[in-house]
Design a protein around this motif. Sequence first.
Motif, PDB file in Angstrom:
ATOM      1  N   GLY A   1       0.786  -1.175  -0.095  1.00 33.87           N
ATOM      2  CA  GLY A   1      -0.041   0.014   0.058  1.00 33.87           C
ATOM      3  C   GLY A   1       0.826   1.558  -0.103  1.00 33.87           C
ATOM      4  N   PHE A   2       0.271   2.335   0.717  1.00 33.12           N
ATOM      5  CA  PHE A   2       0.929   3.376   0.822  1.00 33.12           C
ATOM      6  C   PHE A   2       1.037   4.270   2.059  1.00 33.12           C
ATOM      7  N   MET A   3       2.286   5.244   2.259  1.00 34.30           N
ATOM      8  CA  MET A   3       2.325   5.852   3.507  1.00 34.30           C
ATOM      9  C   MET A   3       2.500   7.174   3.271  1.00 34.30           C
ATOM     10  N   ALA A   4       2.349   7.947   3.976  1.00 30.33           N
ATOM     11  CA  ALA A   4       2.733   9.433   3.828  1.00 30.33           C
ATOM     12  C   ALA A   4       2.990  10.025   5.040  1.00 30.33           C
ATOM     13  N   SER A   5       3.687  11.109   5.407  1.00 31.56           N
ATOM     14  CA  SER A   5       4.330  11.639   6.423  1.00 31.56           C
ATOM     15  C   SER A   5       4.936  13.055   6.090  1.00 31.56           C
ATOM     16  N   THR A   6       5.120  13.757   7.172  1.00 32.08           N
ATOM     17  CA  THR A   6       5.968  15.056   6.870  1.00 32.08           C
ATOM     18  C   THR A   6       7.607  14.711   7.419  1.00 32.08           C
ATOM     19  N   ASP A   7       7.739  13.542   7.933  1.00 34.89           N
ATOM     20  CA  ASP A   7       9.089  13.066   8.592  1.00 34.89           C
ATOM     21  C   ASP A   7       9.700  11.940   7.658  1.00 34.89           C
ATOM     22  N   PRO A   8      11.077  12.209   6.989  1.00 38.58           N
ATOM     23  CA  PRO A   8      11.166  11.391   6.127  1.00 38.58           C
ATOM     24  C   PRO A   8      11.928  10.003   6.945  1.00 38.58           C
ATOM     25  N   VAL A   9      12.189  10.433   8.120  1.00 43.41           N
ATOM     26  CA  VAL A   9      12.868   9.083   8.962  1.00 43.41           C
ATOM     27  C   VAL A   9      11.694   8.243   9.388  1.00 43.41           C
ATOM     28  N   ALA A  10      10.578   8.770   9.723  1.00 43.72           N
ATOM     29  CA  ALA A  10       9.625   8.154  10.426  1.00 43.72           C
ATOM     30  C   ALA A  10       8.798   7.193   9.278  1.00 43.72           C
ATOM     31  N   ILE A  11       8.705   7.878   8.335  1.00 42.24           N
ATOM     32  CA  ILE A  11       8.102   7.183   7.056  1.00 42.24           C
ATOM     33  C   ILE A  11       8.920   5.822   6.727  1.00 42.24           C
ATOM     34  N   ASP A  12      10.314   6.090   6.651  1.00 39.85           N
ATOM     35  CA  ASP A  12      11.125   5.090   6.153  1.00 39.85           C
ATOM     36  C   ASP A  12      11.133   4.116   7.343  1.00 39.85           C
ATOM     37  N   LYS A  13      11.192   4.431   8.729  1.00 37.36           N
ATOM     38  CA  LYS A  13      10.971   3.333   9.723  1.00 37.36           C
ATOM     39  C   LYS A  13       9.641   2.577   9.686  1.00 37.36           C
ATOM     40  N   ALA A  14       8.439   3.402   9.668  1.00 40.02           N
ATOM     41  CA  ALA A  14       7.155   2.673   9.383  1.00 40.02           C
ATOM     42  C   ALA A  14       7.154   1.621   8.276  1.00 40.02           C
ATOM     43  N   SER A  15       7.731   2.217   7.129  1.00 39.74           N
ATOM     44  CA  SER A  15       7.607   1.295   5.903  1.00 39.74           C
ATOM     45  C   SER A  15       8.379  -0.124   6.131  1.00 39.74           C
ATOM     46  N   TYR A  16       9.735   0.206   6.856  1.00 33.92           N
ATOM     47  CA  TYR A  16      10.514  -0.982   6.847  1.00 33.92           C
ATOM     48  C   TYR A  16      10.091  -1.703   8.269  1.00 33.92           C
ATOM     49  N   ASP A  17       9.470  -1.309   9.088  1.00 35.89           N
ATOM     50  CA  ASP A  17       8.630  -2.191   9.992  1.00 35.89           C
ATOM     51  C   ASP A  17       7.454  -2.870   9.374  1.00 35.89           C
ATOM     52  N   LEU A  18       6.842  -2.323   8.533  1.00 32.91           N
ATOM     53  CA  LEU A  18       5.552  -2.987   8.176  1.00 32.91           C
ATOM     54  C   LEU A  18       5.955  -3.904   7.234  1.00 32.91           C
ATOM     55  N   VAL A  19       6.749  -4.257   6.315  1.00 27.70           N
ATOM     56  CA  VAL A  19       7.571  -5.032   5.605  1.00 27.70           C
ATOM     57  C   VAL A  19       7.972  -6.176   6.564  1.00 27.70           C
ATOM     58  N   VAL A  20       8.782  -5.815   7.604  1.00 24.52           N
ATOM     59  CA  VAL A  20       9.473  -6.949   8.390  1.00 24.52           C
ATOM     60  C   VAL A  20       8.156  -7.659   8.927  1.00 24.52           C
ATOM     61  N   LYS A  21       7.374  -6.923   9.566  1.00 21.50           N
ATOM     62  CA  LYS A  21       6.187  -7.323  10.249  1.00 21.50           C
ATOM     63  C   LYS A  21       5.246  -8.440   9.660  1.00 21.50           C
ATOM     64  N   THR A  22       4.982  -7.933   8.379  1.00 24.17           N
ATOM     65  CA  THR A  22       3.951  -8.553   7.279  1.00 24.17           C
ATOM     66  C   THR A  22       4.884  -9.964   7.096  1.00 24.17           C
ATOM     67  N   ALA A  23       5.990  -9.828   6.674  1.00 22.86           N
ATOM     68  CA  ALA A  23       6.871 -10.909   6.022  1.00 22.86           C
ATOM     69  C   ALA A  23       7.109 -11.853   7.222  1.00 22.86           C
ATOM     70  N   GLY A  24       7.242 -11.429   8.676  1.00 19.72           N
ATOM     71  CA  GLY A  24       7.737 -12.221   9.629  1.00 19.72           C
ATOM     72  C   GLY A  24       9.159 -12.504   9.914  1.00 19.72           C
ATOM     73  N   LYS A  25       9.927 -11.874   8.781  1.00 18.55           N
ATOM     74  CA  LYS A  25      11.221 -11.825   9.039  1.00 18.55           C
ATOM     75  C   LYS A  25      11.859 -10.675   8.274  1.00 18.55           C
ATOM     76  N   ASP A  26      13.201 -10.145   8.394  1.00 21.02           N
ATOM     77  CA  ASP A  26      13.552  -9.168   7.946  1.00 21.02           C
ATOM     78  C   ASP A  26      14.111  -9.459   6.111  1.00 21.02           C
ATOM     79  N   VAL A  27      13.209  -9.262   5.309  1.00 20.03           N
ATOM     80  CA  VAL A  27      13.707  -9.703   3.971  1.00 20.03           C
ATOM     81  C   VAL A  27      14.556  -9.007   3.680  1.00 20.03           C
TER      82      VAL A  27
END
Length: 354
Positions: free
Chosen positions: A295-321
Amino acid sequence: MSAKVYYSSMKCNMNQSPLNKIKKLINKCGITDIYGKNDITAVKLHFGEYGNTAFLRPVYLRPVLETLNRIGAKPFLTDTNTLYIGMRTNSVDHLHNAVLNGFGYSTLQTPIIIADGLKGESYTNLEVPNGEIYKSAKIASVIANADKLFVINHFKGHEMTGFGGAMKNLAMGCASRAGKNEMHSSVRPTVDPEKCTACGRCKMACDAGAITISKHASINDKCVGCAMCISACPKHAVDVDYNVACDTLQQKIVEYAAAVHSHFKEVVYVSVLTSIVPACDCHGGNDAPLIHDLGFMASTDPVAIDKASYDLVVKTAGKDVFQEAWPHLNPQDSFAHAKKIGFGNTEYELEIIK
Ligand code: SF4
Ligand code: SF4
């Protein structure tokens, strides 16, 4: 302190367009307050190297451009020339590449300006706030001179940083050729004598007088690392040694990203989490995705959006792909350095938008 990140999944009913979801996300970020009438707005994206099919789909720009145009801003699409030799090494090839990949005026009714000049020579020094490695960053002049910046990222894996998102797009993506060279390499370029025909074009491109020609070109210690000789060589005989360790590269990227973000102060970032392939869109090809579209994420914070995107991928995959794809590096090094220099927020609050 935590930053707000808005997320909308790919899940839609049959009458719901994912494009409306992007519109909702950027409205939540306050796009109508940040961008104003007549603001010349650089919309930074990565056009994708020709042959790659994972890069950002042009259609995802529609809600962004429609909204900016409705506000009365003057958006243009932009990217910078690459350090390596490919279809985006100079502005002429780069514009062809953008059109071939679907970003032409007939599709998006928006001008394209390659931000760092014909051969990547044009940059403005921007201050790096609290930089430990750099005091200033060499940022493409067209981006530095824009009234406003909007950043849209294709979130995916990356062979040198683990993942590529907003910080990568801000840093490597907004840097001039000299800036990219300064991040990627700690040494001057070298000449491959097997490929060099001693034509002298690199010498003409070198303002530092660092190149001599005999049987082949040689680069001496007058070199200031501008990397202009790389694009000047018709034989692809000049290249940099991509010798910077991955953790150092991530720290450098964070500092360059901080320079661009703090120059504009208020920026809306959108990350598109589709075709999350292992490697960068700079390659003229791509592997299968590591995970399904998220899906899609939006933020005014470039670090937070990267962290949230990274965390979502890892959480959904169940591992750090990303770690699995690139075991020699730690994808989280960038977050640690951002925290250290006080850039952005690694803590975030995720709000789900339907
Ligand atoms: S990197 Fe720049 S200064 Fe160094 S040899 Fe090439 S053109 Fe000259
Ligand atoms: S431009 Fe390339 S081929 Fe020509 S002299 Fe320089 S390195 Fe050699």
